[in-house]
Design an enzyme around this catalytic site. Structure first.
Site, PDB file in Angstrom:
ATOM      1  N   GLU A  91       0.822  -1.198   0.000  1.00  0.00           N
ATOM      2  CA  GLU A  91       0.000   0.000   0.000  1.00  0.00           C
ATOM      3  C   GLU A  91       0.863   1.257   0.000  1.00  0.00           C
ATOM      4  O   GLU A  91       1.940   1.274   0.594  1.00  0.00           O
ATOM      5  CB  GLU A  91      -0.889   0.018   1.253  1.00  0.00           C
ATOM      6  CG  GLU A  91      -1.710  -1.248   1.381  1.00  0.00           C
ATOM      7  CD  GLU A  91      -2.715  -1.216   2.529  1.00  0.00           C
ATOM      8  OE1 GLU A  91      -3.661  -1.985   2.467  1.00  0.00           O
ATOM      9  OE2 GLU A  91      -2.546  -0.425   3.472  1.00  0.00           O
ATOM     10  N   CYS A 337      -1.163   6.031   9.926  1.00  0.00           N
ATOM     11  CA  CYS A 337       0.105   5.426  10.370  1.00  0.00           C
ATOM     12  C   CYS A 337      -0.155   4.117  11.082  1.00  0.00           C
ATOM     13  O   CYS A 337      -0.961   4.069  12.013  1.00  0.00           O
ATOM     14  CB  CYS A 337       0.793   6.315  11.414  1.00  0.00           C
ATOM     15  SG  CYS A 337       1.651   7.691  10.762  1.00  0.00           S
TER      16      CYS A 337
HETATM   17  N1  SAH Z   1       9.577   0.963  10.021  1.00  0.00           N
HETATM   18  C1  SAH Z   1       9.658   2.386   9.990  1.00  0.00           C
HETATM   19  C2  SAH Z   1       8.647   3.073   9.089  1.00  0.00           C
HETATM   20  C3  SAH Z   1       7.212   2.599   9.106  1.00  0.00           C
HETATM   21  S1  SAH Z   1       6.131   3.084  10.386  1.00  0.00           S
HETATM   22  C4  SAH Z   1       9.575   2.943  11.385  1.00  0.00           C
HETATM   23  O1  SAH Z   1       9.354   2.183  12.302  1.00  0.00           O
HETATM   24  O2  SAH Z   1       9.796   4.141  11.564  1.00  0.00           O
HETATM   25  C5  SAH Z   1       5.940   4.820  10.312  1.00  0.00           C
HETATM   26  C6  SAH Z   1       5.570   5.399  11.676  1.00  0.00           C
HETATM   27  O3  SAH Z   1       4.249   5.013  12.076  1.00  0.00           O
HETATM   28  C7  SAH Z   1       6.512   4.929  12.778  1.00  0.00           C
HETATM   29  O4  SAH Z   1       6.902   6.004  13.569  1.00  0.00           O
HETATM   30  C8  SAH Z   1       5.614   3.976  13.552  1.00  0.00           C
HETATM   31  O5  SAH Z   1       6.057   3.807  14.865  1.00  0.00           O
HETATM   32  C9  SAH Z   1       4.269   4.656  13.425  1.00  0.00           C
HETATM   33  N2  SAH Z   1       3.156   3.768  13.768  1.00  0.00           N
HETATM   34  C10 SAH Z   1       3.104   2.425  13.669  1.00  0.00           C
HETATM   35  N3  SAH Z   1       1.931   1.964  14.111  1.00  0.00           N
HETATM   36  C11 SAH Z   1       1.206   3.037  14.487  1.00  0.00           C
HETATM   37  C12 SAH Z   1      -0.114   3.203  15.010  1.00  0.00           C
HETATM   38  N4  SAH Z   1      -0.921   2.159  15.212  1.00  0.00           N
HETATM   39  N5  SAH Z   1      -0.537   4.457  15.261  1.00  0.00           N
HETATM   40  C13 SAH Z   1       0.268   5.520  15.032  1.00  0.00           C
HETATM   41  N6  SAH Z   1       1.510   5.417  14.530  1.00  0.00           N
HETATM   42  C14 SAH Z   1       1.978   4.194  14.259  1.00  0.00           C
END
Ligand code: SAH
Length: 359
Positions: A91, A337
């Site tokens: 996605e 996110c």
């Molecule tokens: N693997 C990378 C990029 C993908 S996630 C990383 O960990 O940074 C992108 C962002 O979304 C990250 O900061 C992650 O912690 C956040 N994220 C993941 N799950 C989430 C959720 N359920 N709610 C809000 N942010 C979330």
């Protein structure tokens, strides 16, 4: 015959030499594709008559197929569900903000091996790397949709599915192509790579692309809490991460982004805020507080209530750290996110494994 990827500029240059047409015709085709996002037909029209057919046959323009495009009913998000040649779904999320600027969130992997408990992608249970072409095609497909609306993708963020630094080579190749003047010529300061926190890779990335932005998903400065939230934290300690940020700060002019997910009762006390301040002291960092977007596989997690979140932000601001509360778009289409997930992949991988066992 194996087709040449349109993103493999050396191979495409060789094909042009073989067909003996002027370099400026290829330049015009690339401009149509990667700078103006006018699509394959418009790009082919820039080539001489004889070359057009050969390019159509021998060049792969779109490794990804658009399976579905979902527009949010509440904000400016569009989620693209895309199918890779291996039949797996990934996605990308297009975010049109109130100011008219467009950001694109790209995936670097199918699934993710980091397995963070709060993230739907991490709970998918599989991880496959995307190729550079598959990463870049997300930019082209989104770019073409934006061009049709008279818009442009301004920011490209590696915050979709996957951990970019578990797929360093393809991510670096994609970024190199995005920056190349003859290809996308994207401004480096408008690219952001977000990581779960792999210290060596952060430093390598900063050295290679000093003007590209880095974000660290920190989420807690207490080692035990961080490990509870993100299994990979057990491998890379907070001390190592802090040293890596110092090193990155010395290499880059850019302020490093700290992503901090707000989880009620887990990492959001005012003591947590004060410890975060102490940990960040001496670093060039901008803090993004992210409200938690609920996911089905983590029903026990709750986001921090707004007044409390504001108080947490105030502690950081009072200590001199620029702090933003970041809202994600597209919650109604599971595009926010951490909500990117495609369960169908598990079935596809299972079938592929079965058929390779049988073969
Ligand atoms: N693997 C990378 C990029 C993908 S996630 C990383 O960990 O940074 C992108 C962002 O979304 C990250 O900061 C992650 O912690 C956040 N994220 C993941 N799950 C989430 C959720 N359920 N709610 C809000 N942010 C979330």
């Amino acid at each position: 015959m194996e087709r040449i990827s349109i993103f493999d500029s050396e191979a495409v240059d060789r094909l042009r030499a073989e067909l003996k047409f002027e370099p400026r015709r290829l330049r015009a085709a690339r401009t149509a594709l990667f700078k103006k996002f006018r699509g394959v037909t418009a790009a082919l029209a820039e080539l001489p008559d004889g070359a057009r057919d050969v390019f159509t046959r021998r060049v792969e323009f779109h490794p990804l197929a658009v399976e579905q495009a979902l527009d949010s009913g509440i904000d400016g998000a569009t989620k693209l569900v895309l199918r890779t040649p291996a039949g797996l779904l990934i996605e990308s999320v297009i975010m049109r903000t109130g100011t008219g600027r467009v950001s694109l969130c790209v995936s670097s992997q199918v699934g993710c091996a980091a397995a963070c408990g709060f993230c739907a992608t991490g709970q998918m249970g599989i991880a496959r790397n995307l190729s550079a072409a598959e990463i870049l095609d997300q930019v082209v497909l989104a770019g073409e949709r934006m061009a049709a609306e008279g818009r442009r993708v301004r920011n490209i963020v590696f915050m979709g599915m996957g951990e970019p630094f578990h797929n360093e080579e393809a991510v670096y190749e994609a970024v190199t192509t995005l920056l190349a003047p003859e290809m996308f010529q994207h401004t480096p300061g408008r690219i952001l790579i977000s990581t779960v926190g792999i210290p060596d890779a952060m430093i390598r990335c900063a050295r290679r692309f000093p003007a590209v932005n880095l974000a660290l998903s920190l989420h807690s400065v207490r080692q035990s809490v961080r490990e509870q939230l993100m299994p990979l934290a057990a491998k890379y300690s907070l001390d190592e991460l802090r040293s890596a940020i110092l090193a990155v700060n010395r290499i880059q002019q850019n302020t490093l982004m700290i992503e901090y997910l707000m989880l009620a009762g887990l990492n959001d006390s005012l003591d947590d805020a004060r410890e975060l301040v102490a940990w960040l002291r001496g670093l060039d960092a901008h803090v993004n507080l992210i409200p938690y977007n609920p996911i089905a596989s983590a029903p026990h997690l709750r986001t921090t209530e707004r007044p409390h979140r504001d108080a947490f932000a105030e502690v950081l601001r009072a200590a001199g750290f620029v702090t933003t509360i970041r809202y994600s778009l597209g919650a109604d289409i599971a595009a926010a996110c951490g909500q990117l997930v495609q369960q169908e992949n598990r079935e596809t991988v299972r079938q592929q494994t079965l058929s390779s066992v049988r073969a």
